[in-house]
Structures are given as structure tokens and as C-alpha cells.
Design a protein around this motif. Sequence first.
Motif, mmCIF file in Angstrom:
data_model
loop_
_atom_site.group_PDB
_atom_site.id
_atom_site.type_symbol
_atom_site.label_atom_id
_atom_site.label_comp_id
_atom_site.label_asym_id
_atom_site.label_seq_id
_atom_site.Cartn_x
_atom_site.Cartn_y
_atom_site.Cartn_z
ATOM 1 N N GLN A 18 -3.241 2.568 -36.112
ATOM 2 C CA GLN A 18 -2.067 1.705 -36.216
ATOM 3 C C GLN A 18 -2.107 0.875 -37.502
ATOM 4 O O GLN A 18 -1.097 0.720 -38.191
ATOM 5 N N GLU A 19 -3.281 0.374 -37.796
ATOM 6 C CA GLU A 19 -3.439 -0.416 -39.014
ATOM 7 C C GLU A 19 -3.166 0.445 -40.255
ATOM 8 O O GLU A 19 -2.527 0.000 -41.215
ATOM 9 N N LEU A 20 -3.628 1.676 -40.209
ATOM 10 C CA LEU A 20 -3.386 2.597 -41.309
ATOM 11 C C LEU A 20 -1.895 2.860 -41.486
ATOM 12 O O LEU A 20 -1.378 2.863 -42.610
ATOM 13 N N GLU A 21 -1.175 3.058 -40.407
ATOM 14 C CA GLU A 21 0.270 3.291 -40.472
ATOM 15 C C GLU A 21 0.996 2.071 -41.051
ATOM 16 O O GLU A 21 1.897 2.219 -41.874
ATOM 17 N N LEU A 22 0.592 0.889 -40.606
ATOM 18 C CA LEU A 22 1.198 -0.328 -41.148
ATOM 19 C C LEU A 22 0.922 -0.466 -42.642
ATOM 20 O O LEU A 22 1.808 -0.840 -43.425
ATOM 21 N N ARG A 28 4.480 1.891 -49.107
ATOM 22 C CA ARG A 28 5.770 2.510 -49.438
ATOM 23 C C ARG A 28 6.773 1.457 -49.886
ATOM 24 O O ARG A 28 7.509 1.653 -50.861
ATOM 25 N N GLN A 29 6.821 0.335 -49.162
ATOM 26 C CA GLN A 29 7.749 -0.734 -49.523
ATOM 27 C C GLN A 29 7.428 -1.303 -50.899
ATOM 28 O O GLN A 29 8.323 -1.543 -51.717
ATOM 29 N N GLN A 30 6.151 -1.513 -51.158
ATOM 30 C CA GLN A 30 5.751 -2.046 -52.458
ATOM 31 C C GLN A 30 6.073 -1.051 -53.571
ATOM 32 O O GLN A 30 6.516 -1.438 -54.657
ATOM 33 N N LEU A 31 5.869 0.228 -53.290
ATOM 34 C CA LEU A 31 6.172 1.261 -54.275
ATOM 35 C C LEU A 31 7.663 1.283 -54.589
ATOM 36 O O LEU A 31 8.059 1.365 -55.757
ATOM 37 N N GLU A 32 8.493 1.178 -53.573
ATOM 38 C CA GLU A 32 9.940 1.149 -53.787
ATOM 39 C C GLU A 32 10.342 -0.088 -54.601
ATOM 40 O O GLU A 32 11.196 -0.005 -55.479
ATOM 41 N N ALA A 33 9.712 -1.213 -54.289
ATOM 42 C CA ALA A 33 10.008 -2.437 -55.041
ATOM 43 C C ALA A 33 9.621 -2.267 -56.509
ATOM 44 O O ALA A 33 10.375 -2.649 -57.412
ATOM 45 N N VAL A 34 8.472 -1.687 -56.758
ATOM 46 C CA VAL A 34 8.008 -1.469 -58.129
ATOM 47 C C VAL A 34 8.937 -0.493 -58.845
ATOM 48 O O VAL A 34 9.275 -0.686 -60.015
ATOM 49 N N ARG A 35 9.362 0.544 -58.150
ATOM 50 C CA ARG A 35 10.293 1.497 -58.759
ATOM 51 C C ARG A 35 11.604 0.802 -59.133
ATOM 52 O O ARG A 35 12.164 1.050 -60.198
#
Length: 83
Positions: A18-22, A28-35
Motif C-alpha cells: 500500500q505504501e508503495l502504491e501511494l 506520478r503527481q510530482q512528475l506531472e507537475a514538473v512536466r
Amino acid sequence: MSKSQVDGLVKTLEALTQELELTKCDCRQQLEAVRGESEQLKQRCQRLEQELDELKKSVAELLDTKLAFEARERQVRKLSKQL
């Protein structure tokens, strides 16, 4: 291993999963923000390059005007001396 140890191991693995999924979601969210930031910076850079090109053209035009004006002044002084 006893049953309780196996159960404890299974619970630990489930928690880690579960921790890994979170963590993956956060990444993913940080990557989208950086993009998004990267795209904004790219667009800003393009705008600044266009503005710089326009400024260079303006400076070149001003220098041409200055040189023409100075040439005209020399011509006027030369004519004045001839009179």
C-alpha cells in the motif's frame, strides 16, 4: 515459521504494498507537475527569445538611424564650410 509470524509477515507486506502504491501515485503527481512547469518554462523561453530578437532589430534600426544622422551632420558642416 509459526502461523502468527506468517500472518505478521503478510500484514507487513500488505502495508508495504500500500505504501508503495501511494508513493507511486505521489511520484506520478510530482512528475506531472514538473512536466507542466517545464512546458511553462519552455514557452516563456520562446517568448523571451522572440522579444530579444525584436530588441536586436530595434537596436540595429536605431544604430542605422544614428549613423545616417551623423552622416547628414557631416554633410551639413561640409556644406557650411563651403559657403
